[in-house]
Design an enzyme around this catalytic site. Structure first.
Site, PDB file in Angstrom:
ATOM      1  N   GLY A 121       0.790  -1.237   0.000  1.00  0.00           N
ATOM      2  CA  GLY A 121       0.000   0.000   0.000  1.00  0.00           C
ATOM      3  C   GLY A 121       0.815   1.276   0.000  1.00  0.00           C
ATOM      4  O   GLY A 121       0.298   2.348   0.333  1.00  0.00           O
TER       5      GLY A 121
ATOM      6  N   HIS B 122       2.731   0.252 -12.995  1.00  0.00           N
ATOM      7  CA  HIS B 122       3.493  -0.975 -13.258  1.00  0.00           C
ATOM      8  C   HIS B 122       4.981  -0.669 -13.127  1.00  0.00           C
ATOM      9  O   HIS B 122       5.445   0.354 -13.659  1.00  0.00           O
ATOM     10  CB  HIS B 122       3.159  -1.473 -14.674  1.00  0.00           C
ATOM     11  CG  HIS B 122       3.794  -2.778 -14.999  1.00  0.00           C
ATOM     12  ND1 HIS B 122       3.280  -3.981 -14.572  1.00  0.00           N
ATOM     13  CD2 HIS B 122       4.913  -3.076 -15.700  1.00  0.00           C
ATOM     14  CE1 HIS B 122       4.059  -4.964 -15.010  1.00  0.00           C
ATOM     15  NE2 HIS B 122       5.058  -4.438 -15.696  1.00  0.00           N
TER      16      HIS B 122
ATOM     17  N   ILE C  48      -6.439  -9.803 -12.236  1.00  0.00           N
ATOM     18  CA  ILE C  48      -6.845  -9.222 -13.526  1.00  0.00           C
ATOM     19  C   ILE C  48      -8.327  -8.893 -13.453  1.00  0.00           C
ATOM     20  O   ILE C  48      -9.140  -9.733 -13.031  1.00  0.00           O
ATOM     21  CB  ILE C  48      -6.541 -10.212 -14.669  1.00  0.00           C
ATOM     22  CG1 ILE C  48      -5.025 -10.364 -14.795  1.00  0.00           C
ATOM     23  CG2 ILE C  48      -7.156  -9.744 -15.989  1.00  0.00           C
ATOM     24  CD1 ILE C  48      -4.578 -11.455 -15.730  1.00  0.00           C
TER      25      ILE C  48
ATOM     26  N   ASP D 258      -6.446  -5.770 -22.435  1.00  0.00           N
ATOM     27  CA  ASP D 258      -5.132  -6.345 -22.718  1.00  0.00           C
ATOM     28  C   ASP D 258      -4.185  -5.947 -21.585  1.00  0.00           C
ATOM     29  O   ASP D 258      -3.829  -4.768 -21.457  1.00  0.00           O
ATOM     30  CB  ASP D 258      -4.609  -5.827 -24.057  1.00  0.00           C
ATOM     31  CG  ASP D 258      -5.584  -6.152 -25.173  1.00  0.00           C
ATOM     32  OD1 ASP D 258      -6.045  -7.300 -25.225  1.00  0.00           O
ATOM     33  OD2 ASP D 258      -5.897  -5.231 -25.953  1.00  0.00           O
TER      34      ASP D 258
ATOM     35  N   ARG E 151     -15.188 -14.905 -10.542  1.00  0.00           N
ATOM     36  CA  ARG E 151     -14.479 -13.614 -10.600  1.00  0.00           C
ATOM     37  C   ARG E 151     -15.394 -12.485 -11.070  1.00  0.00           C
ATOM     38  O   ARG E 151     -15.310 -11.362 -10.594  1.00  0.00           O
ATOM     39  CB  ARG E 151     -13.299 -13.703 -11.582  1.00  0.00           C
ATOM     40  CG  ARG E 151     -12.164 -14.465 -11.021  1.00  0.00           C
ATOM     41  CD  ARG E 151     -11.025 -14.641 -12.011  1.00  0.00           C
ATOM     42  NE  ARG E 151     -10.071 -15.545 -11.428  1.00  0.00           N
ATOM     43  CZ  ARG E 151      -9.123 -15.188 -10.572  1.00  0.00           C
ATOM     44  NH1 ARG E 151      -8.978 -13.926 -10.235  1.00  0.00           N
ATOM     45  NH2 ARG E 151      -8.317 -16.082 -10.044  1.00  0.00           N
TER      46      ARG E 151
HETATM   47  C1  GRF Z   1       4.214  -1.337  -7.144  1.00  0.00           C
HETATM   48  O1  GRF Z   1       5.574  -1.501  -7.366  1.00  0.00           O
HETATM   49  C2  GRF Z   1       3.452  -1.308  -8.446  1.00  0.00           C
HETATM   50  O2  GRF Z   1       4.202  -0.868  -9.516  1.00  0.00           O
HETATM   51  C3  GRF Z   1       3.088  -2.760  -8.648  1.00  0.00           C
HETATM   52  O3  GRF Z   1       2.869  -3.267  -7.359  1.00  0.00           O
HETATM   53  C4  GRF Z   1       3.619  -2.531  -6.416  1.00  0.00           C
HETATM   54  C5  GRF Z   1       2.671  -2.119  -5.331  1.00  0.00           C
HETATM   55  O4  GRF Z   1       3.331  -1.587  -4.227  1.00  0.00           O
HETATM   56  N1  GRF Z   1       1.950  -2.872  -9.531  1.00  0.00           N
HETATM   57  P1  GRF Z   1       2.507  -0.943  -3.031  1.00  0.00           P
HETATM   58  O5  GRF Z   1       1.509  -1.973  -2.541  1.00  0.00           O
HETATM   59  O6  GRF Z   1       1.856   0.298  -3.550  1.00  0.00           O
HETATM   60  O7  GRF Z   1       3.550  -0.645  -1.986  1.00  0.00           O
END
Ligand code: GRF
Length: 196
Positions: free
Chosen positions: A14, A110, A93, A145, A66
């Site tokens: 988080g 990401h 997803i 995607d 889901r």
């Molecule tokens: C981050 O590095 C983000 O890029 C990836 O998951 C991680 C989440 O980290 N999708 P956090 O839970 O916000 O500390």
């Protein structure tokens, strides 16, 4: 000033949620987190609780499938009047029915320079294994995607010769914590949904 109502989806630590909550402590920040949804118990939920933000867990085991889980989550997001959904370390997803309902209103962060190392939870490990000289993070629109929706912003991070997964991840996350609130600020100032 009416502030953009943001829902955040989480599964882990988080720290990106924390960065958004921190940004929105500034009364001039044009967005605020109104609800946090998780797919499991996780540390991010404690951050929401501490900040006084409504939080709810949607465990897959509590739903028939889901799709039903995601549609229940969509209902809660709508009940909170959410205008933008941020996937911040959300590791499931999203179903097509969910994405259709919020088309152009869901973004994800990401830990790579997309399109490199897309569609994996191990993007930092893969960047090290591939011996790239730079990597970074990307905020993009979520579409059907995985990790391939329109890119909204990126930050670059140089890979150091002595980097481990942990040191590299730490520097990437430091960039994420600046990039994500900046993108949300920008989106709050423009018309939504984002055309996809
Ligand atoms: C981050 O590095 C983000 O890029 C990836 O998951 C991680 C989440 O980290 N999708 P956090 O839970 O916000 O500390």
């Amino acid at each position: 000033m009416s502030r953009l109502r943001v829902g955040v989806l989480v599964s882990g630590r988080g720290s990106n949620l924390q960065a958004l909550i921190q940004a929105s402590k500034d009364p001039l920040y044009p967005a605020r987190v109104v609800v946090v949804c998780a797919n499991r118990d996780c540390a991010a939920l404690e951050i929401a609780t501490k900040a006084g933000v409504t939080r709810q867990v949607f465990r897959l085991a509590d739903f028939a499938d889901r799709k039903r889980r995601d549609l229940a989550m969509a209902r809660v997001l709508l009940q909170h009047g959410v205008e933008l959904i941020v996937c911040a370390g959300y590791d499931a997803i999203l179903e097509r029915a969910f994405i259709r309902q919020f088309a152009g209103r869901v973004i994800n962060i990401h830990p790579s320079l997309l399109p490199d190392f897309a569609g994996t939870m191990d993007a930092v490990e893969m960047a090290l294994e591939a011996r790239v000289s730079e990597t970074g993070c990307t905020v993009h629109v979520v579409t059907n995607d995985v990790d391939q929706g329109p890119i909204l912003a990126q930050s670059r991070v140089q890979v150091q010769p002595d980097d481990t997964v942990d040191t590299l991840r730490e520097r990437i996350q430091a960039e994420e914590h600046v990039l994500l609130p900046a993108v949300v600020r920008r989106l709050a100032g423009q018309a939504l949904p984002i055309p996809v």
